[in-house]
Design a protein around this motif. Structure first.
Motif, PDB file in Angstrom:
ATOM      1  N   UNK A 175       0.814  -1.219   0.000  1.00  0.00           N
ATOM      2  CA  UNK A 175       0.000   0.000   0.000  1.00  0.00           C
ATOM      3  C   UNK A 175       0.844   1.265   0.000  1.00  0.00           C
ATOM      4  N   UNK A 176       2.150   1.138   0.276  1.00  0.00           N
ATOM      5  CA  UNK A 176       3.059   2.288   0.328  1.00  0.00           C
ATOM      6  C   UNK A 176       2.599   3.311   1.360  1.00  0.00           C
ATOM      7  N   UNK A 177       2.102   2.796   2.480  1.00  0.00           N
ATOM      8  CA  UNK A 177       1.674   3.636   3.600  1.00  0.00           C
ATOM      9  C   UNK A 177       2.659   3.423   4.746  1.00  0.00           C
ATOM     10  N   UNK A 178       3.221   4.485   5.336  1.00  0.00           N
ATOM     11  CA  UNK A 178       4.158   4.315   6.447  1.00  0.00           C
ATOM     12  C   UNK A 178       3.470   3.733   7.679  1.00  0.00           C
ATOM     13  N   UNK A 179       4.193   2.897   8.397  1.00  0.00           N
ATOM     14  CA  UNK A 179       3.645   2.191   9.556  1.00  0.00           C
ATOM     15  C   UNK A 179       4.553   2.386  10.759  1.00  0.00           C
ATOM     16  N   UNK A 180       3.960   2.774  11.875  1.00  0.00           N
ATOM     17  CA  UNK A 180       4.638   2.750  13.167  1.00  0.00           C
ATOM     18  C   UNK A 180       4.192   1.493  13.894  1.00  0.00           C
ATOM     19  N   UNK A 181       5.144   0.796  14.507  1.00  0.00           N
ATOM     20  CA  UNK A 181       4.850  -0.446  15.218  1.00  0.00           C
ATOM     21  C   UNK A 181       5.320  -0.309  16.651  1.00  0.00           C
ATOM     22  N   UNK A 182       4.440  -0.591  17.596  1.00  0.00           N
ATOM     23  CA  UNK A 182       4.779  -0.400  19.003  1.00  0.00           C
ATOM     24  C   UNK A 182       4.372  -1.591  19.856  1.00  0.00           C
ATOM     25  N   UNK A 183       5.197  -1.894  20.835  1.00  0.00           N
ATOM     26  CA  UNK A 183       4.809  -2.794  21.925  1.00  0.00           C
ATOM     27  C   UNK A 183       3.817  -2.036  22.804  1.00  0.00           C
ATOM     28  N   UNK A 184       2.687  -2.644  23.074  1.00  0.00           N
ATOM     29  CA  UNK A 184       1.604  -1.927  23.755  1.00  0.00           C
ATOM     30  C   UNK A 184       2.014  -1.393  25.120  1.00  0.00           C
ATOM     31  N   UNK A 185       2.824  -2.144  25.852  1.00  0.00           N
ATOM     32  CA  UNK A 185       3.195  -1.710  27.204  1.00  0.00           C
ATOM     33  C   UNK A 185       4.076  -0.470  27.202  1.00  0.00           C
TER      34      UNK A 185
END
Length: 607
Positions: A316-326
């Motif tokens: 999709x060429x959309x930037x993604x931030x990925x986080x550990x929920x805690x």
């Protein structure tokens, strides 16, 4: 973690309470207990360890009474001992509690300064003392609970009974789920609808801050401002049948083998083969307007999100931030209003993930939830509900829920790519074809189970194991390492294969097995180069690849695991099978508790 069930019944309830606790065993626990009101007295039975110990205690010391509460405890404050097991009794009050009271030390010191004595190390007993103190001062039980709830900081699901009033059960929920069940001349409470399924399908889910006054003939619900509120009664749909292992030795193995079916069931909700399209439920926002996606999850669900990050950005060429929920809300992330925040959780009640969801909503995000329980808190609070259809997952180590999450995330990535104009009709048709191939490929991967079982004794003696992968196989390496350490208690770590030379290669010797995930494809040669660096230093390699990859690179390895050749899109789903089976067979070889590994819980409802 932790489970609550309460019954205001028309006959003796002890056996039903224990049955309800058995239905909550999947949540994880290390002690259990129950209490009923018998001839105006509070009678309690508790036991350390598994429910069989409590059942034996009840066999030797039967318990009457038509009003009762019961609990399975996962230790937080104080060891897993009988004294720390719930229910806790203080004066006329008996209480059970899921969650953590964060300010319990200050409250305990206040109560001890008044001369009140404690018999456990738990934070829960503080709540019992607070209510008992108010009742002893001639406050009604209802008013006593209303008065003390604002003093509690943290997450809790509470249930209290009172010796003087066997027709009264008071429940409260803040951050830890509770459901009220409605029967004929009876009413109930439970941590989830599964516990109540044999008794009723008519359920009300308490919302955040709610508390309830429950009697056999009535239910009154109040919000956090103590104002009466109406909450919808719904049909839970929870199965009444006991969940059985069938002919499988463990639930985990059964759930691994269920993956072809449940992934197919999940994909049926999203994939339209005749149309050559991937569809989502009706949404009230425009996917094409989404400029950034934030994915938040814990544990195995986090690794599913990590795979999805590759898909969203590549397709999709959309930037993604990925986080550990805690960690998410504590770093106070800056979020662009109108972004899509996606939360992944098997239970839909994971405390850290649910708190992150609420942070994101306050930050103006559109909320998406990928959950296996469509009645969960996350499902109810989402703008876009993307259910998996894995069915009940009993083994603590997630297997089928993970592959179903991947199926849903692939569907979302495809829809986002189409909305962004990054996907032609022909390309979407190709994706549909590959997704529809996934169940058969999962089934083919299961056919190598016997070979993996024979290999397990090679890994079981190890104290340390490393997993390597590149691209979407990097999160699969992380997931493989997590599975192994969860159920076999062997220390394991996953690494991006190219990172080996930046430190981890120092750990390599002939006592450290290295599991390499290397499907043939554009990253194969680079992964094999990293594998050869390990071999040159005496590392013992287990190579997981398709036949083409094994033919090209299996020389000198300790063992191989064959996986069917598949398109890179579905490779993470398929490669989940061998890493799950390897962890399972190593754990069985070592004799550990596969379905309920030590210290772990299925539904983590505390931070």
């Amino acid at each position: 973690m932790c489970g609550i069930i309460g019954i205001l019944g028309t006959d003796d309830v002890a056996d039903r309470l224990v049955d309800g606790l058995k239905r909550l065993e999947y949540r994880g626990y290390d002690s259990a207990g129950l209490c009923t009101i018998v001839d105006g007295q509070l009678e309690r039975r508790r036991a350390q360890g598994k429910l069989v110990n409590l059942a034996e205690r009840l066999h030797n010391e039967p318990l009457a009474g038509s009003s009762g509460i019961a609990h399975t405890r996962w230790a937080t404050h104080g060891a897993a001992t009988e004294d720390n097991a719930h229910p806790h009794i203080v004066g006329d009050v008996v209480i059970v509690h899921n969650g953590i009271i964060e300010n319990f030390r200050d409250l305990r010191e206040e109560l001890q300064a008044e001369g009140r004595e404690f018999t456990s190390q738990t934070d829960t007993e503080v709540v019992a003392h607070l209510i008992a103190r108010e009742v002893e001062n001639s406050t009604s039980p209802k008013d006593a609970v209303a008065k003390i709830l604002p003093r509690l900081v943290g997450a809790f699901g509470l249930a209290a009974m009172f010796r003087s009033d066997p027709d009264l059960l008071i429940a409260a929920r803040q951050g830890s789920p509770l459901a009220i069940g409605y029967g004929e001349g009876e009413n109930y409470i439970g941590s989830d609808a599964v516990a109540l399924a044999p008794m009723t399908q008519r359920i009300t889910y308490l919302e955040e801050g709610d508390w309830a006054v429950i009697r056999r003939a009535s239910v009154e619900i109040y919000d956090r401002e103590n104002e009466p509120v109406e909450r919808e009664i719904v049909n839970s749909g929870a199965t009444v049948q006991s969940i059985e292992k069938g002919n499988y030795r463990h639930f985990m193995l059964k759930e691994i083998y269920e993956q072809p079916v449940v992934v197919a069931q999940t994909l049926q909700s999203y994939v339209r083969p005749l149309e050559g399209k991937v569809a989502l439920p009706d949404i009230e926002f425009d996917l094409s307007e989404i400029r950034r996606v934030t994915i938040v999850a814990c544990g195995t669900s986090y690794y599913a999100g990590m795979v999805a990050k590759y898909w969203f950005e590549q397709f999709a060429r959309v930037p993604v931030d990925l986080d550990v929920a805690s960690e998410f809300r504590y770093r106070q992330p800056v979020m662009e209003e109108g972004g899509l925040a996606l939360f992944i959780s098997q239970s839909g009640e994971t405390a850290d993930t649910l708190a992150a969801l609420r942070y994101a909503r306050e930050a103006g995000q559109i909320i998406g939830a990928v959950v296996n329980v469509p009645t969960s808190s996350m499902a109810r609070e989402a703008d876009l509900l993307l259910p998996t259809h894995a069915g009940p997952e009993i083994g603590v180590a997630s297997t089928k829920a993970f592959t179903c999450q991947l199926a849903v995330l692939a569907a979302l990535a495809t829809n986002l790519a189409r909305a962004k104009g990054e996907l032609t009709a022909e390309e979407e048709q190709e994706i549909v074809e590959h997704l529809t191939e996934a169940p058969a490929a999962l089934n083919a991967a299961l056919s190598f189970d016997g070979e993996i079982e024979k290999m397990a004794p090679l890994i079981a003696p190890a104290r340390d194991v490393l997993y390597l992968g590149r691209g979407p196989d990097f999160p699969m390496a992380l997931e493989g390492a997590l599975k192994l350490k969860e159920i076999s208690y062997i220390h394991a770590e996953g690494y991006a294969a190219g990172e080996m030379k930046h430190g981890p290669i120092a750990l390599i010797d002939d006592l450290v097995p290295v599991i390499v995930l290397a499907p043939s494809g554009p990253l194969f040669e680079k992964t094999v180069s990293n594998m050869q660096e390990v071999q040159a230093r005496g590392g013992k390699i287990v190579l997981i690849s398709d036949r083409k990859g094994l033919d090209a690179a299996s020389h000198g390895v300790m063992a191989t695991i064959e996986v069917p050749a598949v398109h890179p899109l579905i490779a993470p789903m398929v490669y989940a099978v061998p890493v799950q089976l390897l962890a399972y067979h190593v754990a069985v070889t070592k004799g550990t508790d596969v379905d309920q590994p030590r210290n772990l819980a299925k539904s983590v409802t505390v931070e």
